[in-house]
Scaffold this active site. Structure first.
Site: not given
Length: 444
Positions: A64, A70, A365, A386
């Site tokens: 990102q 996110c 997040h 992630n």
């Protein structure tokens, strides 16, 4: 009665400090190397070996970059995982985060205007108005908000609408957009105060949205109405689908019934009894679109539904407070990673509920659960995809201890078929409305 710190008290503080035998050693270490380095526990790191009894093959991680998308990356990643299985797209295939970003920004502007008009009779120091003006819009969002965008606009491959400078580095666009929205708020509130007709206000609002669209098109590029999808799959077979729209692409290549996916939260505060539905006042992006709805459950149910979805071969979108007790470069999230309390000989213990109530923690997040290690019928650690690129963690994947999930995970999104029947029934209930600033309204 309030009192200042006295010289006698200072003498006591100093005596207490010097009474600790190792205080000089600790002072030298902390002043030179910092708090985290000197409270780090290597034994905790050793327990976080990235080996999992359930480990989905989901392809490469995304990045990102310098943006707060996110939640969007995580949602689109769960969908591309399915495409990898069903259509054999390659490991580096991605859906366009820039496409959904464009529409989210436009819809958030309209949502902000709606909130401004609905609160125009309140003074600017009213808490709700002040909350609206603090951040007219931002990059963050929640699961139901990306669903609202996809249901209205569809999705496209990243090759059709790639990243731009402003999508990957959003500081400039956010500052400019928030400046314009605050200026527009002044204009709209003045129109309401002057008794302007609803039709005239709507015309002004449309003119302002026209300007927002222009601003976004210059920054992100204009979203395609139709496109061709051309690709080679992981077997090197060639494919092409012509004249697709973003919605027909979604229907053919993803095809999820998004009504089947629900937000499950663990918010253990006294004002949110478990096994009830909740929503958050003035939280959303698409006016008249899908509302934000949460089912609050205990951690046993929270953990269980996530495991069931992973066991079925499907990854899980989740929201957490990623900055707590985590090591970014190694990609480890564990409550035993740092011992700041022992380092300073102080009590830092707060319950999960206390951290929420007193502003120490909230969802910051969103990522994706892609695996879990179950030993003797107990989850011990989780594999996390992630969206920070491959230079952190193990090629972008993190390891999360089950204790860390217990303390710092707040939301998972699962297919409701994995919920026990008692919880599926609760989904139909009317949600209790939480204040706009409630921690369960935090945007990942």
């Amino acid at each position: 009665m309030t009192q200042s710190i006295s010289s006698e008290q200072l003498a006591k503080f100093q005596k207490n400090l010097h009474a600790r035998e190792s205080h000089d050693v600790i002072e030298r270490a902390v002043t030179k190397n910092g708090i985290l380095a000197n409270s780090y526990d290597l034994k905790a790191q050793a327990k976080m070996e990235p080996v999992f009894s359930i480990d989905l093959d989901v392809g490469n991680v995304s990045n990102q970059k310098q943006s707060g998308r996110c939640w969007m990356f995580a949602a689109l990643n769960t969908m591309r995982h399915d495409m990898k299985t069903n259509f054999k797209v390659t490991k580096d295939f991605e859906l366009s985060q820039n496409f959904t970003y464009f529409w989210d920004k436009l819809e958030k502007a309209n949502y902000f205007y709606q909130n401004v008009l609905e609160t125009a009779d309140k003074p600017t120091d009213d808490r709700t108005v002040s909350w609206l003006m603090t951040t007219p819009q931002q990059d963050g969002g929640q699961w139901d908000m990306i669903v609202a965008i996809i249901e209205k606009y569809g999705v496209v491959p990243q090759s059709v609408m790639p990243e731009t400078y402003n999508s990957s580095k959003s500081t400039e666009i956010n500052a400019t957009l928030n400046l314009k929205l605050r200026k527009d708020a002044v204009d709209l509130r003045e129109l309401v105060a002057a008794g302007t007709s609803e039709a005239e206000i709507e015309a002004v609002k449309e003119a302002k949205l026209t300007e927002i669209y222009r601003l976004l098109a210059y920054s992100f590029g204009e979203p395609p109405a139709t496109f061709d999808f051309e690709y080679r799959d992981s077997d090197n077979e060639y494919h092409i689908d012509k004249n697709l729209t973003p919605k027909t692409f979604y229907d053919k290549f993803i095809g999820w019934d998004l009504d089947e996916y629900v937000s499950i939260i663990n918010g253990p505060t006294d004002d949110k009894p478990y096994n009830n539905m909740y929503t958050v006042d003035r939280l959303g992006n698409v006016v008249n679109g899908r509302p934000v709805r949460h089912l609050n459950v205990n951690m046993a149910d929270f953990r269980d539904v996530a495991i069931k979805q992973l066991q079925s071969g499907e990854s899980v979108w989740f929201g957490c407070d990623v900055g707590q007790s985590s090591e970014r470069q190694l990609g480890i999230m564990d409550t035993e990673l740092y011992h700041k309390d022992e380092l300073f000989n102080i009590d830092l213990a707060l319950s999960k509920a206390e951290r929420l109530d007193y502003g120490e923690s909230l969802m910051t997040h969103a990522m994706v659960l892609t695996g879990v290690d179950i030993v003797d019928d107990q989850a011990t650690k989780w594999k996390v995809e992630n969206s920070w690129g491959e230079k952190v963690g193990k090629k972008g994947f993190f390891v999360m201890s089950d204790n860390w999930m217990e303390e710092y995970c707040y939301q998972v999104v699962v297919n409701k078929k994995f919920l026990p029947e008692k919880l599926q029934t609760i989904l139909k209930e009317e949600p209790k409305v939480l204040a706009p600033w409630d921690p369960m309204g935090a945007l990942a």
